[in-house]
Design a protein around this motif. Sequence first.
Motif, mmCIF file in Angstrom:
data_model
loop_
_atom_site.group_PDB
_atom_site.id
_atom_site.type_symbol
_atom_site.label_atom_id
_atom_site.label_comp_id
_atom_site.label_asym_id
_atom_site.label_seq_id
_atom_site.Cartn_x
_atom_site.Cartn_y
_atom_site.Cartn_z
ATOM 1 N N PHE A 51 54.550 26.414 34.104
ATOM 2 C CA PHE A 51 54.387 25.693 35.364
ATOM 3 C C PHE A 51 53.153 26.163 36.136
ATOM 4 O O PHE A 51 52.504 25.370 36.819
ATOM 5 C CB PHE A 51 55.639 25.822 36.227
ATOM 6 N N VAL A 52 52.832 27.455 36.021
ATOM 7 C CA VAL A 52 51.600 27.948 36.645
ATOM 8 C C VAL A 52 50.383 27.288 36.003
ATOM 9 O O VAL A 52 49.469 26.794 36.688
ATOM 10 C CB VAL A 52 51.506 29.479 36.542
ATOM 11 N N ALA A 53 50.359 27.276 34.668
ATOM 12 C CA ALA A 53 49.247 26.630 33.963
ATOM 13 C C ALA A 53 49.193 25.146 34.304
ATOM 14 O O ALA A 53 48.100 24.583 34.503
ATOM 15 C CB ALA A 53 49.410 26.828 32.458
ATOM 16 N N HIS A 54 50.342 24.517 34.372
ATOM 17 C CA HIS A 54 50.436 23.101 34.740
ATOM 18 C C HIS A 54 49.778 22.861 36.095
ATOM 19 O O HIS A 54 48.941 21.953 36.255
ATOM 20 C CB HIS A 54 51.922 22.720 34.774
ATOM 21 N N LEU B 180 48.433 26.474 26.403
ATOM 22 C CA LEU B 180 48.541 25.133 25.825
ATOM 23 C C LEU B 180 49.853 24.474 26.239
ATOM 24 O O LEU B 180 49.901 23.258 26.466
ATOM 25 C CB LEU B 180 48.454 25.222 24.302
ATOM 26 N N LEU B 181 50.908 25.276 26.361
ATOM 27 C CA LEU B 181 52.198 24.757 26.815
ATOM 28 C C LEU B 181 52.045 24.095 28.186
ATOM 29 O O LEU B 181 52.538 22.985 28.426
ATOM 30 C CB LEU B 181 53.204 25.906 26.883
ATOM 31 N N GLY B 182 51.333 24.774 29.088
ATOM 32 C CA GLY B 182 51.110 24.215 30.411
ATOM 33 C C GLY B 182 50.199 23.007 30.396
ATOM 34 O O GLY B 182 50.413 22.039 31.136
ATOM 35 N N LEU B 183 49.175 23.037 29.537
ATOM 36 C CA LEU B 183 48.238 21.917 29.451
ATOM 37 C C LEU B 183 48.938 20.656 28.950
ATOM 38 O O LEU B 183 48.758 19.567 29.512
ATOM 39 C CB LEU B 183 47.080 22.280 28.519
ATOM 40 N N ILE B 184 49.756 20.806 27.908
ATOM 41 C CA ILE B 184 50.483 19.647 27.376
ATOM 42 C C ILE B 184 51.457 19.115 28.429
ATOM 43 O O ILE B 184 51.562 17.902 28.638
ATOM 44 C CB ILE B 184 51.250 20.020 26.095
ATOM 45 N N GLY B 185 52.160 20.034 29.108
ATOM 46 C CA GLY B 185 53.106 19.607 30.131
ATOM 47 C C GLY B 185 52.420 18.882 31.274
ATOM 48 O O GLY B 185 52.890 17.829 31.732
ATOM 49 N N LEU C 237 53.669 13.732 23.665
ATOM 50 C CA LEU C 237 53.237 15.039 24.166
ATOM 51 C C LEU C 237 54.433 15.940 24.471
ATOM 52 O O LEU C 237 54.401 17.146 24.205
ATOM 53 C CB LEU C 237 52.389 14.860 25.420
ATOM 54 N N PHE C 238 55.516 15.360 24.989
ATOM 55 C CA PHE C 238 56.697 16.164 25.303
ATOM 56 C C PHE C 238 57.328 16.758 24.042
ATOM 57 O O PHE C 238 57.812 17.889 24.052
ATOM 58 C CB PHE C 238 57.733 15.317 26.036
ATOM 59 N N VAL C 239 57.329 16.000 22.948
ATOM 60 C CA VAL C 239 57.870 16.534 21.690
ATOM 61 C C VAL C 239 57.002 17.694 21.199
ATOM 62 O O VAL C 239 57.520 18.717 20.731
ATOM 63 C CB VAL C 239 57.970 15.429 20.628
#
Length: 296
Positions: free
Chosen positions: A42-45, A214-219, A17-19
Amino acid sequence: MSRTLQGVLLQLVALALFVAMDALLKVLVASYPVPQLMFLRFVAHTLVVVVALRLITGSVPWRSRAPWLQTLRSATLAVANAALSVALIHVPLADATAVMFAAPVLTVALAALWLGEHVSARRWIGVVIGLLGVFVALRPPFLTGEPLHWAMLLPLVTAVANTAYQLLTRRLATVDDPRTTFVHTSLAACALTGLAQPFVWVTPALSDLPWMLLLGLIGATGHSILVLAFARAPASILAPMSYTQLVWAGLAGVLVFGDWPDGWTLLGAGVIAAGGVLVALPQRRRPRPDDAGERS
């Protein structure tokens, strides 16, 4: 399935997931400032973790027994991501990932020094070999005859920050409920990156908003899985699993960006992987004094 094996499998999922997150980040940094992408990520995270915990467990246990450690862990995550994001503007994903693999060998070494985990002589040799591989991947001028690109040093900053992040994750696994660590993962990072927004903000295009979310969701998913992994297995066992990112980063670089790893990257990755194998092999169990009596 043993808890250690569970931890290893969870770690492998988190790394994949990080890749994916790094590849998406490399696409977005071409159009948006790094601090803005970090803040939105980070907000989405935070939102994803809080909503998921509320829906699944019915509560959000945010009170920590070690709030300063949680804050420091979140801050190291912000530093690691910021350094890597800037590096990805200038260098291929596979190159940055290879240099970043100073982190697993540093984690093994510091897990012994700080967490008191037993590390055998063979694993220490693996640590040294891994660091030599990182040195090769950096392309020092006396090897390549070319000047070292300054951006290749940024993944080293990421490596140091990731080492601190993983060790703090392992330490907090003995102090806080994993759900508390889930919540705190991005809180300090949100605050730090939020301070920069009045100076860097660029209004996102509507078509880019889903990718930022999606960036936040994956993170959020990757780091939550990472917490579960470190709650099940020692840091010195999990750290070498990070070498699987080399494979995924190489594939992502070729398929998404058309960046083929060059000979120095492949050589450095190979040496790093060799050191990782030495570190990852199980240690021999020390015979106990009563073993001989049991066999007689």
